[in-house]
Write a protein that holds these residues in place. Structure first.
Motif, PDB file in Angstrom:
ATOM      1  N   UNK A 212       0.814  -1.210   0.000  1.00 54.14           N
ATOM      2  CA  UNK A 212       0.000   0.000   0.000  1.00 54.14           C
ATOM      3  C   UNK A 212       0.847   1.258   0.000  1.00 54.14           C
ATOM      4  N   UNK A 213       1.913   1.264   0.804  1.00 53.87           N
ATOM      5  CA  UNK A 213       2.801   2.426   0.833  1.00 53.87           C
ATOM      6  C   UNK A 213       3.488   2.659  -0.497  1.00 53.87           C
ATOM      7  N   UNK A 214       3.963   1.571  -1.115  1.00 57.36           N
ATOM      8  CA  UNK A 214       4.617   1.698  -2.416  1.00 57.36           C
ATOM      9  C   UNK A 214       3.647   2.202  -3.479  1.00 57.36           C
ATOM     10  N   UNK A 215       2.391   1.760  -3.382  1.00 60.84           N
ATOM     11  CA  UNK A 215       1.378   2.209  -4.346  1.00 60.84           C
ATOM     12  C   UNK A 215       1.123   3.702  -4.211  1.00 60.84           C
ATOM     13  N   UNK A 216       1.048   4.186  -2.979  1.00 66.63           N
ATOM     14  CA  UNK A 216       0.828   5.621  -2.765  1.00 66.63           C
ATOM     15  C   UNK A 216       2.009   6.439  -3.274  1.00 66.63           C
ATOM     16  N   UNK A 217       3.223   5.931  -3.079  1.00 67.27           N
ATOM     17  CA  UNK A 217       4.402   6.656  -3.562  1.00 67.27           C
ATOM     18  C   UNK A 217       4.438   6.691  -5.084  1.00 67.27           C
ATOM     19  N   UNK A 218       4.169   5.540  -5.709  1.00 67.25           N
ATOM     20  CA  UNK A 218       4.187   5.497  -7.178  1.00 67.25           C
ATOM     21  C   UNK A 218       3.083   6.378  -7.763  1.00 67.25           C
ATOM     22  N   UNK A 219       1.904   6.388  -7.105  1.00 67.56           N
ATOM     23  CA  UNK A 219       0.820   7.254  -7.562  1.00 67.56           C
ATOM     24  C   UNK A 219       1.208   8.721  -7.427  1.00 67.56           C
ATOM     25  N   UNK A 220       1.945   9.053  -6.358  1.00 68.39           N
ATOM     26  CA  UNK A 220       2.393  10.433  -6.161  1.00 68.39           C
ATOM     27  C   UNK A 220       3.311  10.875  -7.290  1.00 68.39           C
ATOM     28  N   UNK A 221       4.191   9.974  -7.736  1.00 67.17           N
ATOM     29  CA  UNK A 221       5.063  10.301  -8.866  1.00 67.17           C
ATOM     30  C   UNK A 221       4.226  10.534 -10.134  1.00 67.17           C
ATOM     31  N   UNK A 222       3.201   9.718 -10.319  1.00 66.27           N
ATOM     32  CA  UNK A 222       2.330   9.894 -11.485  1.00 66.27           C
ATOM     33  C   UNK A 222       1.660  11.256 -11.453  1.00 66.27           C
ATOM     34  N   UNK A 223       1.088  11.616 -10.317  1.00 69.15           N
ATOM     35  CA  UNK A 223       0.393  12.901 -10.206  1.00 69.15           C
ATOM     36  C   UNK A 223       1.364  14.071 -10.357  1.00 69.15           C
ATOM     37  N   UNK A 224       2.569  13.927  -9.834  1.00 70.46           N
ATOM     38  CA  UNK A 224       3.566  14.985  -9.974  1.00 70.46           C
ATOM     39  C   UNK A 224       3.934  15.191 -11.438  1.00 70.46           C
ATOM     40  N   UNK A 225       4.108  14.099 -12.162  1.00 72.04           N
ATOM     41  CA  UNK A 225       4.457  14.206 -13.586  1.00 72.04           C
ATOM     42  C   UNK A 225       3.342  14.896 -14.368  1.00 72.04           C
ATOM     43  N   UNK A 226       2.095  14.572 -14.053  1.00 74.81           N
ATOM     44  CA  UNK A 226       0.972  15.188 -14.752  1.00 74.81           C
ATOM     45  C   UNK A 226       0.803  16.650 -14.350  1.00 74.81           C
TER      46      UNK A 226
END
Length: 319
Positions: A212-226
């Motif tokens: 779950x923590x890794x998913x939130x971090x990876x999602x954060x990178x996605x949102x930052x890129x967008x």
């Protein structure tokens, strides 16, 4: 007949894109593209390595939960190749080829496939939850708030149920040894073998927390890129929370087999959301082009890496 219907469904997205292009001012579109700030776009593309590393690490943790072993460099390479195949196939179905790569490296098929599916579900669950923001942001396109709520509830319930059936041992065993054999008796032998191979996966509090923590971090990178792409076009009137919701909603809709690489579907969502903040159709199309630029980056890098990992030949990366 069925393949024809499947291909017709995939053309829905491209048809929508053609409608947007036909009704847009192409000269204005070109002017917006030329006026985009280059630095945020470069930063968005440059964030690919940490994005892929955290996703690959999460995948490894899921595999370890099933006593499967894969080193991080090889996992990163296979994940990148999976992005390539996922980009060029409807519904990102090509991403499942990662299981074939694992099988060629001596890992059992059923747990390998389950690891890929669970990894995809991790992203879909968090994106479906955050995509609720995007659904409500699209409220003016939907007939009622009840429909908005129904879409969110049905999507969340469906993903949650699928996760439980695949990840929890008893529901998964019931699915493979009771329900599916009744629907497909000829597959009973294969289903029993898959159930035995998947038996090692047990959801623990530690594993759920790590994944779950890794998913939130990876999602954060996605949102930052967008978000950087929004900054490149000076779309500052759109709140960050809406950017997150729109990105999540697009990620969920891209899984549907009604487009290729999200073409057209992405444009509809972006136009609906940007128009609510006073932006033009041409600005929405330009933003969609920048979204596509990230997909092209994934495609090109995955394509290049695939030459080192052709199907039919096993191997790992040595550091």
């Amino acid at each position: 007949m069925r393949p024809l219907v499947s291909w017709l469904l995939r053309l829905i997205g491209p048809a929508l894109l053609l409608v947007f292009i036909a009704t847009s001012d192409l000269r204005l579109l070109w002017d917006i593209i030329r006026s985009a700030e280059l630095a945020p776009i470069i930063w968005s593309l440059a964030l690919f390595p940490p994005f892929i590393i955290i996703k690959s690490w999460r995948w490894i943790q899921i595999m370890r939960g099933m006593q499967l072993d894969l080193d991080l460099p090889t996992a990163c390479a296979l994940y990148t190749v999976g992005l390539f195949y996922g980009t060029v196939t409807p519904g990102q179905a090509g991403d499942l080829l990662k299981a074939v790569y694992l099988r060629e490296r001596g890992l059992p098929t059923a747990p390998a496939l389950l690891s890929v599916v669970l990894d995809r579900l991790c992203d879909l669950i968090i994106m479906a939850a955050l995509g609720a923001i995007g659904v409500f942001a699209l409220g003016r396109l939907l007939p009622s708030r009840e429909l908005q709520q129904a879409i969110v509830i049905v999507t969340g319930t469906g993903l949650g149920l699928m996760t439980v059936l695949l990840a929890a041992r008893k529901p998964r065993s019931w699915l493979l040894t009771t329900l599916l054999p009744r629907l497909a008796p000829r597959l009973r032998t294969h289903l029993d073998r898959w159930n035995e191979q998947m038996h090692s996966l047990t959801l623990t509090t530690g594993l759920i927390g790590i994944v779950g923590g890794a998913t939130l971090i990876s999602a954060s990178f996605t949102f930052l890129r967008i978000w950087l792409l929004f900054l490149a076009l000076d779309l500052s009137a759109v709140p960050l929370l809406v950017v997150v919701g729109a990105t999540a909603l697009i990620s969920v809709l891209q899984v549907l087999p009604i487009s290729i690489g999200g073409v057209g579907i992405r444009d509809v969502v972006l136009f609906a959301i940007l128009s609510a903040y006073g932006y033009t159709q041409e600005q929405a199309l330009t933003l969609s082009v920048l979204f596509l630029l990230i997909n092209i980056e994934h495609l090109l890098i995955g394509f290049i890496v695939s030459f080192w990992f052709p199907l039919g030949r096993s191997g790992t990366i040595s550091l």
